[in-house]
Design an enzyme around this catalytic site. Structure first.
Site, PDB file in Angstrom:
ATOM      1  N   ILE A  14       0.844  -1.122   0.028  1.00 53.35           N
ATOM      2  CA  ILE A  14       0.189   0.079  -0.109  1.00 53.35           C
ATOM      3  C   ILE A  14       0.803   1.292  -0.117  1.00 53.35           C
ATOM      4  O   ILE A  14       0.561   2.143  -0.960  1.00 53.35           O
ATOM      5  CB  ILE A  14      -0.919   0.021   1.194  1.00 53.35           C
ATOM      6  CG1 ILE A  14      -1.886  -1.342   1.256  1.00 53.35           C
ATOM      7  CG2 ILE A  14      -1.838   1.211   1.156  1.00 53.35           C
ATOM      8  CD1 ILE A  14      -2.737  -1.235  -0.069  1.00 53.35           C
ATOM      9  N   SER A  47      -0.800 -15.534  -0.107  1.00 61.25           N
ATOM     10  CA  SER A  47      -0.981 -16.671  -0.591  1.00 61.25           C
ATOM     11  C   SER A  47      -0.386 -16.703  -2.244  1.00 61.25           C
ATOM     12  O   SER A  47      -0.177 -17.695  -2.734  1.00 61.25           O
ATOM     13  CB  SER A  47      -2.311 -17.265  -0.737  1.00 61.25           C
ATOM     14  OG  SER A  47      -3.277 -16.572  -1.612  1.00 61.25           O
ATOM     15  N   HIS A  51      -7.527 -13.725  -6.457  1.00 58.35           N
ATOM     16  CA  HIS A  51      -8.896 -14.614  -6.311  1.00 58.35           C
ATOM     17  C   HIS A  51      -9.724 -14.371  -7.464  1.00 58.35           C
ATOM     18  O   HIS A  51      -9.777 -13.134  -7.832  1.00 58.35           O
ATOM     19  CB  HIS A  51      -9.166 -14.016  -4.914  1.00 58.35           C
ATOM     20  CG  HIS A  51      -8.556 -14.375  -3.836  1.00 58.35           C
ATOM     21  ND1 HIS A  51      -8.591 -15.656  -3.350  1.00 58.35           N
ATOM     22  CD2 HIS A  51      -7.437 -13.891  -3.269  1.00 58.35           C
ATOM     23  CE1 HIS A  51      -7.821 -16.020  -2.489  1.00 58.35           C
ATOM     24  NE2 HIS A  51      -6.992 -14.868  -2.398  1.00 58.35           N
TER      25      HIS A  51
END
Length: 92
Positions: A14, A47, A51
């Site tokens: 970020i 991970s 998604h």
């Protein structure tokens, strides 16, 4: 002492993203990170999966944002020649 318009604390995904956008828009930015390099803490604990939104309801905002973000990420990588492996999923 260094003079800057904006100081960002944290060199994770970020903080780096915000610093990049601001500096591309001509702002003077300093980024402060406590670690030896960027992305050491939370940013490195994912991970590595993009998604697809398959687990959310068809009309949910999660699915909408997931699928839009998914396509945006692949577009971004393609535009910048960033390698990735799109291997798909097997759901049993």
């Amino acid at each position: 002492m260094v003079d800057s318009e904006i100081t960002i604390i944290g060199g994770g995904v970020i903080g780096l993203s915000i610093a990049r956008i601001l500096s591309q828009n001509g702002r003077s930015v300093i980024l402060i990170e406590k670690n030896k390099t960027f992305g050491i803490e939370n940013s490195s604990r994912n991970s590595g999966v993009v998604h697809a939104g398959i687990y959310y309801g068809l009309k949910s905002l999660k699915k909408k944002f997931c699928t839009n973000g998914n396509q945006s990420l692949y577009d971004y990588a393609n535009e910048r020649n960033i390698n990735y492996k799109k291997c798909g999923k097997l759901i049993v």
